[in-house]
Design a protein around this motif. Structure first.
Motif, PDB file in Angstrom:
ATOM      1  N   UNK A 139       0.830  -1.203   0.000  1.00  0.00           N
ATOM      2  CA  UNK A 139       0.000   0.000   0.000  1.00  0.00           C
ATOM      3  C   UNK A 139       0.867   1.256   0.000  1.00  0.00           C
ATOM      4  N   UNK A 140       1.870   1.266   0.863  1.00  0.00           N
ATOM      5  CA  UNK A 140       2.760   2.416   0.949  1.00  0.00           C
ATOM      6  C   UNK A 140       3.415   2.694  -0.401  1.00  0.00           C
ATOM      7  N   UNK A 141       3.918   1.644  -1.037  1.00  0.00           N
ATOM      8  CA  UNK A 141       4.614   1.821  -2.313  1.00  0.00           C
ATOM      9  C   UNK A 141       3.665   2.268  -3.415  1.00  0.00           C
ATOM     10  N   UNK A 142       2.503   1.637  -3.526  1.00  0.00           N
ATOM     11  CA  UNK A 142       1.586   1.982  -4.608  1.00  0.00           C
ATOM     12  C   UNK A 142       1.070   3.407  -4.456  1.00  0.00           C
ATOM     13  N   UNK A 143       0.829   3.826  -3.207  1.00  0.00           N
ATOM     14  CA  UNK A 143       0.381   5.201  -2.966  1.00  0.00           C
ATOM     15  C   UNK A 143       1.491   6.199  -3.280  1.00  0.00           C
ATOM     16  N   UNK A 144       2.703   5.894  -2.793  1.00  0.00           N
ATOM     17  CA  UNK A 144       3.849   6.771  -3.015  1.00  0.00           C
ATOM     18  C   UNK A 144       4.175   6.900  -4.501  1.00  0.00           C
ATOM     19  N   UNK A 145       4.235   5.767  -5.189  1.00  0.00           N
ATOM     20  CA  UNK A 145       4.604   5.795  -6.607  1.00  0.00           C
ATOM     21  C   UNK A 145       3.513   6.459  -7.432  1.00  0.00           C
ATOM     22  N   UNK A 233      -2.509   9.158 -11.972  1.00  0.00           N
ATOM     23  CA  UNK A 233      -1.649   8.155 -11.352  1.00  0.00           C
ATOM     24  C   UNK A 233      -1.881   8.065  -9.858  1.00  0.00           C
ATOM     25  N   UNK A 234      -2.127   9.207  -9.219  1.00  0.00           N
ATOM     26  CA  UNK A 234      -2.398   9.209  -7.779  1.00  0.00           C
ATOM     27  C   UNK A 234      -3.654   8.416  -7.461  1.00  0.00           C
ATOM     28  N   UNK A 235      -4.720   8.644  -8.233  1.00  0.00           N
ATOM     29  CA  UNK A 235      -5.975   7.921  -8.001  1.00  0.00           C
ATOM     30  C   UNK A 235      -5.799   6.434  -8.253  1.00  0.00           C
ATOM     31  N   UNK A 236      -5.072   6.092  -9.298  1.00  0.00           N
ATOM     32  CA  UNK A 236      -4.817   4.675  -9.590  1.00  0.00           C
ATOM     33  C   UNK A 236      -4.048   4.033  -8.441  1.00  0.00           C
ATOM     34  N   UNK A 237      -3.072   4.768  -7.905  1.00  0.00           N
ATOM     35  CA  UNK A 237      -2.339   4.258  -6.748  1.00  0.00           C
ATOM     36  C   UNK A 237      -3.250   4.030  -5.556  1.00  0.00           C
TER      37      UNK A 237
END
Length: 379
Positions: A139-145, A233-237
């Motif tokens: 979760x941390x990585x997908x949100x950050x990226x 990209x933020x929403x997708x994350x």
């Protein structure tokens, strides 16, 4: 370091890297000019070579004592492989490096699972709780990226992965206590060929291949599909992160609420979730529906995976654990996903989100397949 802490850190580091790779690697490829068809080919080739990597590496492990040294070597080689993507973006180089990187890096997943299932036997480790640490890191990585690529571009996918792989290499060298060892009285590990002679194992591999393979379109093309629908990209994350939040909830609830469920029941629950989730993703990109569909990740992936863990830890003799883990990673999580991801790449341009309906069809045989457990507790 206690087994729970070591595995929590290791799973955290691995899934942090995976949280950058799985949702966003297709966007990194798109960002350097690779076509959708070529992306499908690269992703499919990468998933296919996992089949060979998992079988060749896991198949050569003859005892539990070899798990940790091999894991450390794979961490080093994974870092070197992904550093290679900075050198060139020529298609021939991308193909070659995709094969090398996917031969090495994904094998860390079954290695980690093998270490965890071994600790379940040695220390009665709470698998669900240690595994949810990996989900939290995802979760941390997908949100950050997702945020980074929105503001700074898709090149940050690779930057974050390399940083995570370096961290994982350092963490892998921490001491693990107790050290992995064979259970007293355990026979020599069965070969892959002997393991495949088991009707129970073959049926298990077929069921898990259908359930996990149906995630191919989601893994490979959901980010591109949602980006084309206008999502950032933020929403997708955030959408990917929501799916893993649901996964965390399921892992956390495993011991308390699902421990009485055998593999068969968990697989059927997973199949029902797949039909609903892929049907929704194929029908619409409306935001509210996407939120609900992502919550179903806790069912489609997590419940299905818990069914696999349940079968392996309750339905098999200890000497069958490592070879069955290798076959599960290679066939169910590897070659089947590869084939369906390649198919998704070929069909994405003409069908768009319709590829999710194909994934729904894939899981239908699960409803008529029945496991033939070697021990009643895995039924």
């Amino acid at each position: 370091m206690p087994a729970f802490s070591w595995l929590a850190l290791f799973f955290g580091a691995f899934y942090f890297v995976y949280g950058a790779y799985l949702p966003f690697w297709s966007l990194w490829l798109e960002g350097i000019g690779v076509s959708a068809e070529a992306i499908g080919m690269l992703l499919g080739a990468g998933m296919a070579i996992r089949f060979a990597g998992n079988l060749m590496v896991m198949g050569r492990i003859k005892g539990a004592a070899q798990l940790l040294p091999v894991t450390r070597l794979l961490c080093l080689l994974s870092l070197l492989a992904f550093l290679g993507f900075y050198l060139s973006h020529q298609l021939w180089w991308l193909v070659a490096l995709t094969l090398v990187a996917n031969f090495i890096y994904p094998t860390l997943m079954p290695m980690g699972e093998a270490l965890a299932t071994r600790m379940v036997l040695q220390t009665q480790l709470d698998y669900g709780k240690v595994r949810l640490c990996g989900s939290a890191a995802f979760i941390l990585a997908s949100t950050l990226v997702g945020a980074l690529i929105t503001d700074w571009g898709s090149q940050w996918v690779l930057h974050i992965m390399v940083l995570g792989l370096g961290l994982m290499l350092l963490l892998s060298w921490l001491p693990l206590r107790p050290a992995p060892q064979d259970v007293k009285g355990e026979r020599a590990h069965a070969s892959l060929r002997d393991t495949l002679k088991s009707a129970a194992v073959r049926r298990f591999l077929l069921v898990t291949a259908l359930l996990q393979g149906s995630h191919a379109a989601y893994y490979g093309f959901s980010a591109i599909h949602w980006k084309a629908a206008g999502y950032s990209g933020t929403t997708i994350g955030y959408l990917w992160a929501l799916g893993v939040v649901a996964e965390i909830a399921m892992f956390a609830a495993d011991k308390r609420y699902f421990s009485r469920f055998g593999a068969q029941r968990l697989f059927l629950i997973g199949a029902i979730g797949c039909l609903l989730r892929w049907g929704l993703l194929g029908a619409t990109t409306e935001f509210g529906v996407l939120l609900f569909a992502q919550l179903l990740h806790g069912v489609t992936f997590c419940i299905s995976h818990l069914g696999a863990v349940r079968f392996m830890t309750r339905g098999l003799a200890p000497e069958q654990l490592i070879p069955t883990q290798a076959l599960y990673a290679a066939l169910s999580l590897g070659i089947t996903v590869a084939a369906l991801m390649t198919l998704s790449g070929l069909l994405f341009e003409p069908l768009g989100g319709g590829i999710f309906f194909i994934m729904a069809l894939v899981v239908l045989p699960v409803f008529v397949l029945r496991l033939k457990p070697e021990h009643p507790s895995s039924a």
